[in-house]
Design a protein around this motif. Structure first.
Motif, PDB file in Angstrom:
ATOM      1  N   VAL A   1      14.905  31.155 -15.472  1.00  0.00           N
ATOM      2  CA  VAL A   1      13.598  30.409 -14.924  1.00  0.00           C
ATOM      3  C   VAL A   1      12.657  31.217 -15.096  1.00  0.00           C
ATOM      4  O   VAL A   1      11.446  30.707 -15.094  1.00  0.00           O
ATOM      5  N   LEU A   2      12.643  32.504 -15.335  1.00  0.00           N
ATOM      6  CA  LEU A   2      11.676  33.328 -15.547  1.00  0.00           C
ATOM      7  C   LEU A   2      10.814  32.862 -16.901  1.00  0.00           C
ATOM      8  O   LEU A   2       9.746  32.981 -17.181  1.00  0.00           O
ATOM      9  N   ARG A   3      11.744  32.264 -17.811  1.00  0.00           N
ATOM     10  CA  ARG A   3      11.169  31.907 -19.131  1.00  0.00           C
ATOM     11  C   ARG A   3      10.126  30.641 -18.943  1.00  0.00           C
ATOM     12  O   ARG A   3       9.372  30.348 -19.593  1.00  0.00           O
ATOM     13  N   ILE A   4      10.523  29.856 -17.992  1.00  0.00           N
ATOM     14  CA  ILE A   4       9.791  28.687 -17.485  1.00  0.00           C
ATOM     15  C   ILE A   4       8.458  29.023 -16.840  1.00  0.00           C
ATOM     16  O   ILE A   4       7.366  28.309 -16.874  1.00  0.00           O
ATOM     17  N   ASN A   5       8.576  29.683 -15.842  1.00  0.00           N
ATOM     18  CA  ASN A   5       7.621  30.333 -15.104  1.00  0.00           C
ATOM     19  C   ASN A   5       7.130  29.278 -14.009  1.00  0.00           C
ATOM     20  O   ASN A   5       5.911  29.004 -13.941  1.00  0.00           O
ATOM     21  N   ASP A   6       7.713  28.378 -13.248  1.00  0.00           N
ATOM     22  CA  ASP A   6       7.508  27.484 -12.596  1.00  0.00           C
ATOM     23  C   ASP A   6       7.826  27.860 -11.201  1.00  0.00           C
ATOM     24  O   ASP A   6       8.730  28.574 -10.804  1.00  0.00           O
ATOM     25  N   ALA A   7       6.776  28.325 -10.362  1.00  0.00           N
ATOM     26  CA  ALA A   7       6.725  29.032  -9.179  1.00  0.00           C
ATOM     27  C   ALA A   7       7.959  28.399  -8.245  1.00  0.00           C
ATOM     28  O   ALA A   7       8.573  28.962  -7.496  1.00  0.00           O
ATOM     29  N   LYS A   8       8.046  26.944  -8.230  1.00  0.00           N
ATOM     30  CA  LYS A   8       9.226  26.183  -7.310  1.00  0.00           C
ATOM     31  C   LYS A   8      10.329  26.800  -7.813  1.00  0.00           C
ATOM     32  O   LYS A   8      11.086  27.235  -6.832  1.00  0.00           O
TER      33      LYS A   8
END
Length: 197
Positions: A162-169
């Motif tokens: 998810v760090l690669r996507i960087n979507d706060a949710k």
């Protein structure tokens, strides 16, 4: 560790991850759930909670794989580096903390400051320091660095998709169950193996 203790650890960690994930998801999407309640869409709430629970079980399994992988890596580290293993872990903690701020900032910041990236990484570091302190008090001083390493470095590795996507949710939806599971595993292990202070 006895099989019954491992089974206990597996299922309690699984359940904890699922519950924390549901709680986190409901908090993040509270407006959506309020709308569901207003419109009387109980089935939508049920499906959504079921989905949150299911995905959080996956996060829990990732956490458990990371935990047992770290236990193995820790033994190899002690064998290879001996007394230098703690300084090596400190160095890796510093590198991961810096990268969690800087690499995310240069890759994802769009006109925003660096502060949100510092706060996220610092949150993980502070949680790690608190857990490491509690673990060292419950067992011995030698547990501080390995526990801090596990909470900061291993959690970051588990969190990487998810760090690669960087979507706060999704950052928080994955981080909080991972942290809860990792904290539970590291704090209960000495009780299950009988190595309390």
């Amino acid at each position: 560790m006895k099989i019954k203790n491992w089974i206990y650890l597996f299922y309690t960690t699984l359940l904890l991850g699922g519950m924390v994930g549901v709680f986190t998801g409901v908090i993040i999407e509270r407006e959506q759930y309020i709308n569901f309640l207003r419109e009387g869409l109980a089935l939508d709430i049920l499906f959504s909670v079921f989905w949150l629970f299911g995905i959080s079980l996956i996060f829990s399994l990732i956490s458990q794989m990371g935990f047992f992988a770290y236990l193995t890596v820790h033994r190899f580290g002690l064998g290879m580096f001996g007394a230098l293993w703690n300084p090596v872990q400190w160095l890796l903690i510093a590198v991961v903390y810096f990268d969690l701020i800087w690499l995310r900032y240069i890759n994802f910041a769009e006109g925003e400051g660096i502060l949100p990236y510092i706060l996220t990484a610092s949150f993980l570091l502070v949680v790690g320091l608190v857990v490491a302190y509690v673990k060292s008090k419950a067992t011995n001083k030698g547990a501080f660095v390995p526990t801090l390493f596990f909470i900061v470095v291993v959690t970051t590795l588990e969190w990487f998709p998810v760090l690669r996507i960087n979507d706060a949710k999704y950052l928080w939806l994955m981080l909080l169950p991972l942290l809860a599971c990792n904290i539970w595993q590291v704090l209960i292990l000495h009780r299950l193996t009988g190595t309390t202070k």
